[in-house]
Scaffold this active site. Structure first.
Site, PDB file in Angstrom:
ATOM      1  N   ASP A 122       0.865  -1.179   0.000  1.00  0.00           N
ATOM      2  CA  ASP A 122       0.000   0.000   0.000  1.00  0.00           C
ATOM      3  C   ASP A 122       0.902   1.229   0.000  1.00  0.00           C
ATOM      4  O   ASP A 122       1.754   1.363   0.886  1.00  0.00           O
ATOM      5  CB  ASP A 122      -0.846  -0.056   1.282  1.00  0.00           C
ATOM      6  CG  ASP A 122      -2.074   0.810   1.203  1.00  0.00           C
ATOM      7  OD1 ASP A 122      -2.507   1.152   0.096  1.00  0.00           O
ATOM      8  OD2 ASP A 122      -2.600   1.151   2.282  1.00  0.00           O
TER       9      ASP A 122
ATOM     10  N   ASP B  18      -3.229   2.708  -5.947  1.00  0.00           N
ATOM     11  CA  ASP B  18      -2.120   2.763  -4.987  1.00  0.00           C
ATOM     12  C   ASP B  18      -1.900   1.484  -4.200  1.00  0.00           C
ATOM     13  O   ASP B  18      -1.193   1.508  -3.199  1.00  0.00           O
ATOM     14  CB  ASP B  18      -2.311   3.942  -4.027  1.00  0.00           C
ATOM     15  CG  ASP B  18      -3.484   3.741  -3.086  1.00  0.00           C
ATOM     16  OD1 ASP B  18      -4.326   2.868  -3.359  1.00  0.00           O
ATOM     17  OD2 ASP B  18      -3.556   4.454  -2.079  1.00  0.00           O
ATOM     18  N   GLU B  19      -2.498   0.379  -4.593  1.00  0.00           N
ATOM     19  CA  GLU B  19      -2.199  -0.855  -3.867  1.00  0.00           C
ATOM     20  C   GLU B  19      -2.244  -2.097  -4.735  1.00  0.00           C
ATOM     21  O   GLU B  19      -2.934  -2.135  -5.770  1.00  0.00           O
ATOM     22  CB  GLU B  19      -3.066  -1.006  -2.616  1.00  0.00           C
ATOM     23  CG  GLU B  19      -4.556  -0.972  -2.845  1.00  0.00           C
ATOM     24  CD  GLU B  19      -5.314  -1.222  -1.550  1.00  0.00           C
ATOM     25  OE1 GLU B  19      -5.573  -0.251  -0.821  1.00  0.00           O
ATOM     26  OE2 GLU B  19      -5.659  -2.371  -1.278  1.00  0.00           O
TER      27      GLU B  19
END
Length: 401
Positions: A12, A137-138
């Site tokens: 993350d 974003d992960e």
DNA sequence: TCTGGGGTCCTAGGACCC
DNA sequence: TCTGGGGTCCTAGGACCC
């Protein structure tokens, strides 16, 4: 040689949107910075004249402040300094302005964000090819067969990935490594930011059971409330319940899933590629609009949304046969209507026509704050595409907008 | 001054078919 | 005439996630 055990990582990025902006404006480091909002009140930050100066360390007092924002935006990301004031993701900007009026407000620069998103993912797949994209974003990463993926439970490989991303982009991330996605996702939150957390099956009671049920990915506000009402707050308490009891209260599927989750069990695979289920566009108006009084404005917005969806379909190489609309009223209540056509289409006019038929099935006396258009039941063009709508369809007299 | 935008998945009822 | 299933598709709403 020792048997390899399944090791899944969840990575993350730390305060991703904000961190990308800090790369550009290092003078904002350690200050409360909030990313979000729409275009308005942020022109100063995106004004081309100013962007020149931004590169030359624009003085702090020339950055837009959140207290000057007027609009309906929400926060996408806040720096850790801003979070000290109680500001968090998804919070309305107006509320955030009350909590910390002096916070600096920057708009989301999507092209830049996507560029960094592609960059950090490429760094990961260079090192560990089995990666599942979970958004901007992960990601999940399968460490099992990767060199170093078994050493110290995955810590060695996690450190390598974390360091490589930082060296090549200047961005930090947090990583959790565990026997499955469920536990890895929880682990990645343990030491944010810049954290690495390793969880083994044997850590369940010590590291997982004390956590709130809400930490399980998939338990949201509603499910949590229901669990609380049943006297269940922690994952440990959930794990004490019989599976049949959970099924009685939550239904077969959810009950069985809750039971497995509480015991740290999750067999979902890493999924590297998947086709989208639907493609949609929606917009919240700057002020609530009325179907009759603001007919022209609504009609223009409606057409624009249909065109955007058609463009998105074209760009991504899909057509679809279920056309849907979404309305949000001024009281925030939401309705949807959809219509399945005989054949797939990607044409803006055909979408607009079908969406117009959907619109006629919805009450329109109340003011609207949002309008959306969605295409589902997607297929690749070639088989099933209708092409442009028949001429007759475009001149139906009873179109509302 | 409340509350964005883009998604996925699940449930549940009705139509329709076998 | 009544009484059944099961399966699939469509539609509407809602929870949840990033």
């Amino acid at each position: 040689m020792a048997e390899k055990i399944r090791r899944i990582a969840h990575l993350d990025m730390d305060a991703f949107y904000a961190s990308v902006e800090l790369l550009r404006y290092p003078q904002l480091k350690d200050l409360p910075v909030v990313i979000g909002g729409g275009r308005r009140a942020l022109d100063a930050a995106t004004d081309p004249d100013q962007s020149e100066r931004l590169l030359h360390r624009i003085p702090l007092d020339e950055f837009p402040r959140i207290k000057d924002y007027v609009g309906r935006g929400v926060i996408t990301t806040a720096t850790y300094a801003a979070r000290q004031f109680g500001i968090g993701s998804a919070m309305g900007l107006m509320k955030a302005a009350r909590l910390c009026p002096q916070a600096i407000l920057l708009p989301v620069d999507f092209p830049e964000i996507r560029r960094y998103s592609r960059a950090f993912k490429a760094i990961i797949t260079d090192i560990a090819p089995l990666m599942e994209d979970r958004g901007i974003d992960e990601v999940y990463i399968d460490f099992t067969e990767v060199p170093g993926g078994q050493r110290e439970g995955g810590r060695v490989l996690a450190r390598l990935i974390q360091k490589t991303i930082f060296d090549q982009t200047g961005l930090s991330c947090s990583i959790g490594v565990a026997p499955n996605k469920l536990l890895a996702k929880m682990a990645s939150e343990f030491n944010k930011p810049k954290g690495i957390s390793i969880v083994y099956e044997k850590d369940l009671q010590e590291k997982i059971w004390p956590l709130a049920c809400r930490k399980i990915n998939g338990i949201g506000p509603k499910a949590d409330e229901k669990l609380q009402a049943l006297g269940i707050s922690t994952i440990g308490e959930l794990a004490q319940k019989e599976v049949d009891w959970l099924i009685d209260h939550f239904g077969q599927k959810t009950g069985a899933w809750l039971f497995d989750a509480a015991h740290g069990r999750d067999s979902r695979p890493i999924v590297m590629e998947s086709d989208p289920v639907s493609i949609s566009r929606e917009t919240t108006f700057e002020r609530d609009l009325h179907a009759v009084r603001d007919k022209a404005e609504l009609g223009a917005i409606f057409s624009r949304l249909c065109q955007q969806v058609a463009d998105d379909l074209q760009r991504k190489g899909y057509v679809g046969k279920t056309i849907g609309i979404k309305l949000r009223y001024d009281d925030f209540k939401c309705v949807t209507r959809d219509l399945t056509l005989a054949e797939c289409t990607g044409d803006a006019q055909a979408i607009r026509h079908a969406a117009g038929l959907c619109l006629k099935r919805v009450p329109l006396t109340q003011r609207l704050r949002l309008l959306g258009v969605r295409v589902a039941s997607l297929a690749r063009p070639g088989e099933g595409e209708t092409g442009p709508a028949p001429a007759a369809a475009n001149v139906l007299p009873d179109q509302l907008f």
